[in-house]
Each structure stands twice: as structure tokens, then as C-alpha cells.
Design a protein around this motif. Structure first.
Motif, mmCIF file in Angstrom:
data_model
loop_
_atom_site.group_PDB
_atom_site.id
_atom_site.type_symbol
_atom_site.label_atom_id
_atom_site.label_comp_id
_atom_site.label_asym_id
_atom_site.label_seq_id
_atom_site.Cartn_x
_atom_site.Cartn_y
_atom_site.Cartn_z
ATOM 1 N N PHE A 300 0.843 -1.196 0.000
ATOM 2 C CA PHE A 300 0.000 0.000 0.000
ATOM 3 C C PHE A 300 0.882 1.250 0.000
ATOM 4 O O PHE A 300 0.867 2.040 0.960
ATOM 5 C CB PHE A 300 -0.927 -0.001 1.218
ATOM 6 N N PRO A 301 1.670 1.479 -1.059
ATOM 7 C CA PRO A 301 2.593 2.627 -1.094
ATOM 8 C C PRO A 301 1.879 3.970 -1.033
ATOM 9 O O PRO A 301 2.452 4.959 -0.560
ATOM 10 C CB PRO A 301 3.325 2.439 -2.431
ATOM 11 N N ASP A 302 0.633 4.028 -1.485
ATOM 12 C CA ASP A 302 -0.108 5.286 -1.452
ATOM 13 C C ASP A 302 -0.510 5.689 -0.033
ATOM 14 O O ASP A 302 -0.904 6.843 0.193
ATOM 15 C CB ASP A 302 -1.362 5.184 -2.325
ATOM 16 N N ARG A 303 -0.392 4.776 0.904
ATOM 17 C CA ARG A 303 -0.740 5.084 2.297
ATOM 18 C C ARG A 303 0.491 4.964 3.196
ATOM 19 O O ARG A 303 0.388 4.659 4.374
ATOM 20 C CB ARG A 303 -1.865 4.151 2.764
ATOM 21 N N ARG A 304 1.649 5.205 2.587
ATOM 22 C CA ARG A 304 2.921 5.033 3.277
ATOM 23 C C ARG A 304 3.008 5.873 4.549
ATOM 24 O O ARG A 304 3.414 5.372 5.603
ATOM 25 C CB ARG A 304 4.070 5.392 2.326
#
Length: 317
Positions: A300-304
Motif C-alpha cells: 500500500f505505497p499510497d498510504r505510506r
């Protein structure tokens, strides 16, 4: 045969009392249990900070798959080719293949429930302290609930774990139950007629920590149910997952930390054997939570930023 089994069970307190009444035997068992917890915690840290060991023995399931994916590079391939050429690496690879189904976690709780039930069978005859009885009851409830969860929240999975994890888990629950029996009875004069009165006290502090255990119990049950109802490989973001990577791990640590206070012998503030168990649980689950956090960051890189703000266990990032 039934009579023989019954007689053996009934003679258990006398045989155990005679053995543990000898201080050298009691001390040997007690220090052996402490050594198991602390050496196991040290072994986990050693594996955690040794990349080749961590890759082979620490990660499993989704975390193992993620570790394999992130390590794929030409440079990494060359390094592993050289690494596998050594006899030591080949031995480690062979050991790493010794795995068991991850669903065998259920065996831990079956063992713990059986041990706790055996303790309850003999509680009055061996005069367990009130503290030890409450602690034993808490462990029985915890193990029973976890057993039900393992049997109920059962999703088909091919996930496997290294056999060393399995044996450490079996030993952990066996020794934890033994510790409650070891420190919960005055073995030096366990058959004294007044031992039940002199060894039966639990103060406000112990009851306060019993309340902590209740809260941890409820919190962990909610977290496990939430994870079960969550779509697979979805980022959890409700309940305690807003603040921690694995709130059910934190609840587990709180449970054993509180248990070490409740089960303390009357002349001590802590049950040091169980406190060593608490150290093991914190180390083990902190390392596991760290692996979960790495998996979350990769999936979940967009919620890093949100994931990085969550703590692993207690104050640990």
C-alpha cells in the motif's frame, strides 16, 4: 486401565511436591525456564539482525513472499549464487525447508488448555495461591478463546512456518503453565495444614492488573474478528489498527505483562519467570509486527505516511 490412570493422576501432587520441596531441584527448574525464554528472545533478535537467517527462518506467508519479491535483482541473484556454493549455506537452506503448516498454531492452544485443565483438577489439593488460581484461570480463558478462534476463523491457506517456530511455541505454552504451578504453590511446605490460609492473598494491585488482562482479552478478540471479516490483503484501518500495526500483538504483550504481576508469589512484586516470558513475547511480536509493517509499505505505497505513523508494539516504531 482407567483405575491406573486415575491413581496416577491423584498421586501427581504428592510426587511433584516431594520433588520440588528440594530447593536445588526447584531452582534448577526455575532457572531453566528463565533461560528458555531469554535465549529464545536472543535467538529471535539474532535472526532478525542477520539478513541470511532472517530471509530463511523469520518470514512466512505473505511476508515471505514479499521478501522474495523485493530481493529480486541481478546483484542479489549473483550474491545468492555465491552464497549457496558454501556448505554452510547449503545446510541453512536444508534446515529452512523443514516447515509445518501455519495452521498448526492450533496445537499451542490445545496444549495450553489441557495443561490449565490439569492444574484446575489439582488446585485445592496442592493449595495454589489465589493469585496463581486467578492467573491460571486467565490463561485458560485466553487459550480457550484462541483455540476457538483458530478453529472458527479458519481460511484455507498454504502458508507454512519453520519447524523451529513450532517447537518454540509448544515449549512456550508448556513452560508458561508449569511456571504458574511452580511459583503458585509453597512447595517447601505444600502439605502443611495451614498453607491454604497463609498462601491465599491477592491485593488491589493484582486485581488492577486483572482488569488490564480483561481489557487486553476483549481488545484482542475484537481485533481478531475484524481481521477475519476483512477482505484478504486489505489494509486494516479500524479499531486499534488506526494507531498500531498489530493491536492484537500489543494486547498479547499486555496480557503476559499483567500475568507476571498477578501470579507473583506473596513476597514478590513480580513472577520473574513470567516476566521473562513477557520479554520473549515483546521481542517476538515486535519483530513479527516489523515484518508486517514492511509488507504493508510494499503493498500500500499510497498510504505510506499513514502506515509509518503506526507503532509496532507499545512505543516501538
Amino acid at each position: 486401565m482407567a483405575t491406573l490412570n486415575s491413581d496416577s493422576l491423584d498421586s501427581f501432587p504428592s510426587n511433584l511436591g516431594s520433588l520440588l520441596a528440594h530447593k536445588p531441584v526447584f531452582d534448577l527448574v526455575s532457572w531453566g525456564i528463565k533461560a528458555f525464554y531469554l535465549l529464545s528472545a536472543f535467538a529471535i533478535l539474532l535472526v532478525r539482525f542477520t539478513p541470511d537467517l532472517r530471509r530463511r527462518f523469520l518470514d512466512y506467508g505473505a511476508r515471505a513472499q514479499n521478501a522474495s519479491e523485493t530481493s529480486e535483482s541481478p546483484k542479489g541473484d549473483r550474491r545468492r549464487t555465491i552464497e549457496r556454493s558454501s556448505a554452510a549455506s547449503q545446510l541453512l537452506d536444508s534446515l529452512a525447508k523443514l516447515t509445518v503448516p501455519h495452521t498448526w498454531f492450533t496445537h499451542f492452544y490445545i496444549l495450553s488448555v489441557l495443561c490449565s485443565s490439569l492444574q484446575f483438577h489439582h488446585q485445592i489439593r496442592i493449595h495454589m495461591s489465589q493469585r496463581a488460581r486467578v492467573a491460571s484461570f486467565c490463561l485458560l480463558l485466553q487459550s480457550s478463546r484462541r483455540l476457538v478462534e483458530c478453529l472458527t476463523y479458519n481460511r484455507k491457506s498454504k502458508s507454512r512456518m519453520w519447524i523451529g517456530h513450532y517447537f518454540i511455541g509448544i515449549a512456550f505454552y508448556l513452560f508458561t503453565n508449569i511456571t504458574l504451578l511452580l511459583d503458585g504453590v509453597g512447595w517447601a511446605d505444600w502439605n502443611h495444614p495451614d498453607i491454604g490460609e497463609r498462601f491465599n492473598s491477592m491485593g488491589a494491585t493484582e486485581w488492577a492488573f486483572a482488569a488490564f488482562i480483561s481489557q487486553a482479552f476483549i481488545s484482542q478478540a475484537k481485533s481478531h474478528y475484524y481481521l477475519f471479516t476483512l477482505e484478504k490483503y486489505t489494509l486494516p484501518d479500524e479499531l486499534g489498527f488506526k494507531h498500531w500495526i498489530a493491536p492484537h500483538y500489543m494486547a498479547e504483550c499486555t496480557f503476559y505483562g499483567s500475568l507476571s504481576v498477578i501470579a507473583a508469589p506473596p513476597d514478590r512484586i513480580l513472577n520473574w519467570n513470567l516476566f521473562c516470558a513477557f520479554i520473549f513475547v515483546v521481542v517476538n511480536l515486535s519483530v513479527t509486527a516489523e515484518g508486517t509493517k514492511r509488507w504493508m509499505l510494499s503493498k500500500f505505497p499510497d498510504r505510506r505516511h499513514e502506515i509509518q505513523s503506526r507503532r509496532n508494539v507499545y512505543i516501538l516504531r
